[in-house]
Write a protein that holds these residues in place. Structure first.
Motif, PDB file in Angstrom:
ATOM      1  N   UNK A 102       1.248   4.239  14.131  1.00 55.33           N
ATOM      2  CA  UNK A 102       0.437   3.022  14.230  1.00 55.33           C
ATOM      3  C   UNK A 102       1.325   1.873  14.685  1.00 55.33           C
ATOM      4  N   UNK A 103       0.699   0.759  15.029  1.00 54.89           N
ATOM      5  CA  UNK A 103       1.449  -0.437  15.378  1.00 54.89           C
ATOM      6  C   UNK A 103       2.021  -1.060  14.121  1.00 54.89           C
ATOM      7  N   UNK A 104       3.200  -1.645  14.237  1.00 51.67           N
ATOM      8  CA  UNK A 104       3.889  -2.164  13.058  1.00 51.67           C
ATOM      9  C   UNK A 104       3.064  -3.232  12.343  1.00 51.67           C
ATOM     10  N   UNK A 105       2.334  -4.073  13.102  1.00 49.43           N
ATOM     11  CA  UNK A 105       1.562  -5.128  12.443  1.00 49.43           C
ATOM     12  C   UNK A 105       0.389  -4.583  11.642  1.00 49.43           C
ATOM     13  N   UNK A 106       0.006  -3.330  11.897  1.00 50.99           N
ATOM     14  CA  UNK A 106      -1.055  -2.724  11.093  1.00 50.99           C
ATOM     15  C   UNK A 106      -0.640  -2.604   9.633  1.00 50.99           C
ATOM     16  N   UNK A 107       0.658  -2.407   9.399  1.00 50.54           N
ATOM     17  CA  UNK A 107       1.143  -2.246   8.026  1.00 50.54           C
ATOM     18  C   UNK A 107       0.940  -3.513   7.210  1.00 50.54           C
ATOM     19  N   UNK A 108       0.976  -4.670   7.886  1.00 45.99           N
ATOM     20  CA  UNK A 108       0.853  -5.939   7.171  1.00 45.99           C
ATOM     21  C   UNK A 108      -0.570  -6.200   6.677  1.00 45.99           C
ATOM     22  N   UNK A 109      -1.512  -5.334   7.035  1.00 46.94           N
ATOM     23  CA  UNK A 109      -2.846  -5.422   6.448  1.00 46.94           C
ATOM     24  C   UNK A 109      -2.851  -4.889   5.020  1.00 46.94           C
ATOM     25  N   UNK A 110      -1.787  -4.177   4.660  1.00 45.34           N
ATOM     26  CA  UNK A 110      -1.719  -3.541   3.359  1.00 45.34           C
ATOM     27  C   UNK A 110      -0.532  -4.025   2.524  1.00 45.34           C
ATOM     28  N   UNK A 111       0.541  -4.422   3.200  1.00 42.18           N
ATOM     29  CA  UNK A 111       1.792  -4.776   2.514  1.00 42.18           C
ATOM     30  C   UNK A 111       2.385  -6.016   3.170  1.00 42.18           C
ATOM     31  N   UNK A 112       2.922  -6.928   2.355  1.00 39.10           N
ATOM     32  CA  UNK A 112       3.444  -8.188   2.881  1.00 39.10           C
ATOM     33  C   UNK A 112       4.702  -8.017   3.719  1.00 39.10           C
ATOM     34  N   UNK A 113       5.511  -7.030   3.402  1.00 36.07           N
ATOM     35  CA  UNK A 113       6.754  -6.864   4.135  1.00 36.07           C
ATOM     36  C   UNK A 113       7.656  -5.852   3.448  1.00 36.07           C
ATOM     37  N   UNK A 114       8.893  -5.743   3.922  1.00 37.99           N
ATOM     38  CA  UNK A 114       9.808  -4.724   3.424  1.00 37.99           C
ATOM     39  C   UNK A 114      10.122  -4.915   1.943  1.00 37.99           C
ATOM     40  N   UNK A 115      10.271  -6.156   1.485  1.00 34.05           N
ATOM     41  CA  UNK A 115      10.592  -6.387   0.075  1.00 34.05           C
ATOM     42  C   UNK A 115       9.497  -5.837  -0.829  1.00 34.05           C
ATOM     43  N   UNK A 116       8.253  -6.121  -0.486  1.00 33.21           N
ATOM     44  CA  UNK A 116       7.157  -5.599  -1.301  1.00 33.21           C
ATOM     45  C   UNK A 116       7.081  -4.082  -1.187  1.00 33.21           C
ATOM     46  N   UNK A 117       7.348  -3.554  -0.010  1.00 33.54           N
ATOM     47  CA  UNK A 117       7.321  -2.110   0.178  1.00 33.54           C
ATOM     48  C   UNK A 117       8.334  -1.414  -0.721  1.00 33.54           C
ATOM     49  N   UNK A 118       9.532  -1.972  -0.822  1.00 32.64           N
ATOM     50  CA  UNK A 118      10.549  -1.375  -1.694  1.00 32.64           C
ATOM     51  C   UNK A 118      10.103  -1.427  -3.151  1.00 32.64           C
ATOM     52  N   UNK A 119       9.496  -2.541  -3.568  1.00 28.42           N
ATOM     53  CA  UNK A 119       8.966  -2.637  -4.933  1.00 28.42           C
ATOM     54  C   UNK A 119       7.939  -1.538  -5.185  1.00 28.42           C
ATOM     55  N   UNK A 120       7.057  -1.317  -4.219  1.00 28.53           N
ATOM     56  CA  UNK A 120       6.018  -0.300  -4.366  1.00 28.53           C
ATOM     57  C   UNK A 120       6.618   1.103  -4.374  1.00 28.53           C
ATOM     58  N   UNK A 121       7.700   1.306  -3.642  1.00 27.97           N
ATOM     59  CA  UNK A 121       8.382   2.598  -3.655  1.00 27.97           C
ATOM     60  C   UNK A 121       8.950   2.886  -5.041  1.00 27.97           C
ATOM     61  N   UNK A 122       9.588   1.882  -5.645  1.00 23.16           N
ATOM     62  CA  UNK A 122      10.137   2.039  -6.996  1.00 23.16           C
ATOM     63  C   UNK A 122       9.014   2.291  -7.988  1.00 23.16           C
ATOM     64  N   UNK A 123       7.937   1.541  -7.868  1.00 28.47           N
ATOM     65  CA  UNK A 123       6.788   1.718  -8.747  1.00 28.47           C
ATOM     66  C   UNK A 123       6.251   3.143  -8.657  1.00 28.47           C
ATOM     67  N   UNK A 124       6.136   3.667  -7.449  1.00 32.92           N
ATOM     68  CA  UNK A 124       5.606   5.021  -7.252  1.00 32.92           C
ATOM     69  C   UNK A 124       6.511   6.071  -7.879  1.00 32.92           C
ATOM     70  N   UNK A 125       7.813   5.939  -7.668  1.00 37.08           N
ATOM     71  CA  UNK A 125       8.761   6.924  -8.184  1.00 37.08           C
ATOM     72  C   UNK A 125       8.777   6.931  -9.707  1.00 37.08           C
ATOM     73  N   UNK A 126       8.847   5.771 -10.311  1.00 35.01           N
ATOM     74  CA  UNK A 126       8.928   5.707 -11.769  1.00 35.01           C
ATOM     75  C   UNK A 126       7.605   6.056 -12.436  1.00 35.01           C
ATOM     76  N   UNK A 127       6.489   5.681 -11.850  1.00 36.63           N
ATOM     77  CA  UNK A 127       5.204   5.997 -12.468  1.00 36.63           C
ATOM     78  C   UNK A 127       4.898   7.482 -12.357  1.00 36.63           C
ATOM     79  N   UNK A 128       5.407   8.134 -11.320  1.00 36.46           N
ATOM     80  CA  UNK A 128       5.155   9.557 -11.129  1.00 36.46           C
ATOM     81  C   UNK A 128       6.019  10.411 -12.032  1.00 36.46           C
ATOM     82  N   UNK A 129       7.295  10.078 -12.130  1.00 42.46           N
ATOM     83  CA  UNK A 129       8.240  10.919 -12.869  1.00 42.46           C
ATOM     84  C   UNK A 129       8.518  10.450 -14.291  1.00 42.46           C
ATOM     85  N   UNK A 130       8.464   9.137 -14.533  1.00 41.39           N
ATOM     86  CA  UNK A 130       8.869   8.613 -15.831  1.00 41.39           C
ATOM     87  C   UNK A 130       7.986   9.031 -16.982  1.00 41.39           C
TER      88      UNK A 130
END
Length: 294
Positions: A102-130
């Motif tokens: 997809x086009x890169x700007x399509x991602x901004x319809x769901x996520x504000x940027x890389x900082x928020x994406x990293x937060x969501x990655x951590x959230x996903x990993x810990x909520x799945x395994x923790x």
């Protein structure tokens, strides 16, 4: 005074080059979406931002056919896969968009940027395994289980250590919940909150410190490193000691016949964890209040 065109934060202009308009990429993306939303719709004549709909960051439907199937969860999972394979430094919004087709700007319809994406990655990993951590069995069994889980986490998701082993880790719910579970292992022992935190952070610190070697080893393998940790200890270190004079470093030279001793990170982790828990047990035995379990 120079300020961000989106949020008003004061900016510092560089001595050369163009004057900055935004304080971050997130603000730049928000401004882009705002401009996009103010353009007239070709069919209705209304500004696209006038219709009643979720905010762009939480948008549920894709904007175009090429974005069909795109979701916040898919974006996060793709980013995790990139970080696992190529390292966090390689993970970018552009790379994620490329992987999703997809086009890169399509991602901004769901996520504000890389900082928020990293937060969501951590959230996903810990909520799945923790949530799989077992409970019960006394303070020692629970702290040991938490330490082993954290050690395994960094082997599976090496990039996580870089994100959370800082003075400003992402304060996402699943990470806070995991920290709370670790602290709860010491409930009922009559400890004050500060001592409880010191004990748990000490255990986690042992894990993170040794995990630096493990993560470095994984990164070296990913880059196609020409020498492994075991080769370094078995070949490079003895050669340097021999050149400098083994009599100057007799204790290190004594390990020459057993190079594997310092390359088995699992064994070093097990030894260090056991000795630390032994020390905590002795400390708790000297504390007033209920006798410690475990």
């Amino acid at each position: 005074m120079l300020t961000c065109a989106q949020c008003g934060t004061e900016l510092t202009a560089a001595p050369r080059g163009r004057r900055p308009r935004y304080c971050s990429r997130s603000c730049q993306a928000r401004a882009y979406r705002a401009r996009l939303g103010s353009r007239p719709d070709q069919e209705t004549g209304r500004a696209t931002g006038e219709r009643s709909a979720p905010t762009p960051a939480l948008r549920a439907e894709p904007r175009s056919a090429s974005d069909a199937g795109l979701s916040r969860e898919r974006i996060v999972r793709t980013a995790i896969g990139i970080a696992n394979a190529d390292g966090l430094e390689s993970m970018s919004m552009r790379y994620v968009a490329h992987e999703l087709g997809v086009k890169v700007m399509s991602l901004y319809n769901y996520i504000d940027g890389k900082d928020e994406l990293i937060d969501l990655m951590v959230e996903a990993v810990f909520s799945e395994d923790g949530e799989r951590l077992p409970g019960g069995g006394g303070w020692r069994a629970e702290l040991e289980a938490a330490a082993r889980w954290e050690w395994a986490l960094y082997s599976t998701y090496p990039w996580v250590l870089e994100v959370i082993a800082t003075v400003q880790p992402p304060l996402v719910p699943s990470l806070l919940a995991g920290f709370e579970r670790g602290l709860s292992a010491l409930d009922g022992l009559g400890l004050d909150p500060v001592t409880t935190h010191h004990i748990y952070l000490g255990v986690s610190g042992i894990v993170q410190g040794l995990a630096l070697l493990r993560v470095s080893e994984i990164a070296s393998e990913r880059r196609g490193g020409h020498i492994s940790l075991s080769q370094w200890r078995a070949v490079k270190v003895p050669a340097v000691l021999e050149e400098l004079g083994t009599d100057r470093y007799p204790r290190q030279a004594a390990l020459h016949s057993n190079p594997g001793v310092l390359t088995d990170l699992e064994e070093i982790f097990e030894f260090s964890l056991r000795r630390l828990l032994d020390g905590i047990s002795l400390f708790l035995e000297g504390q007033p209040g209920p006798s410690p379990e475990g």
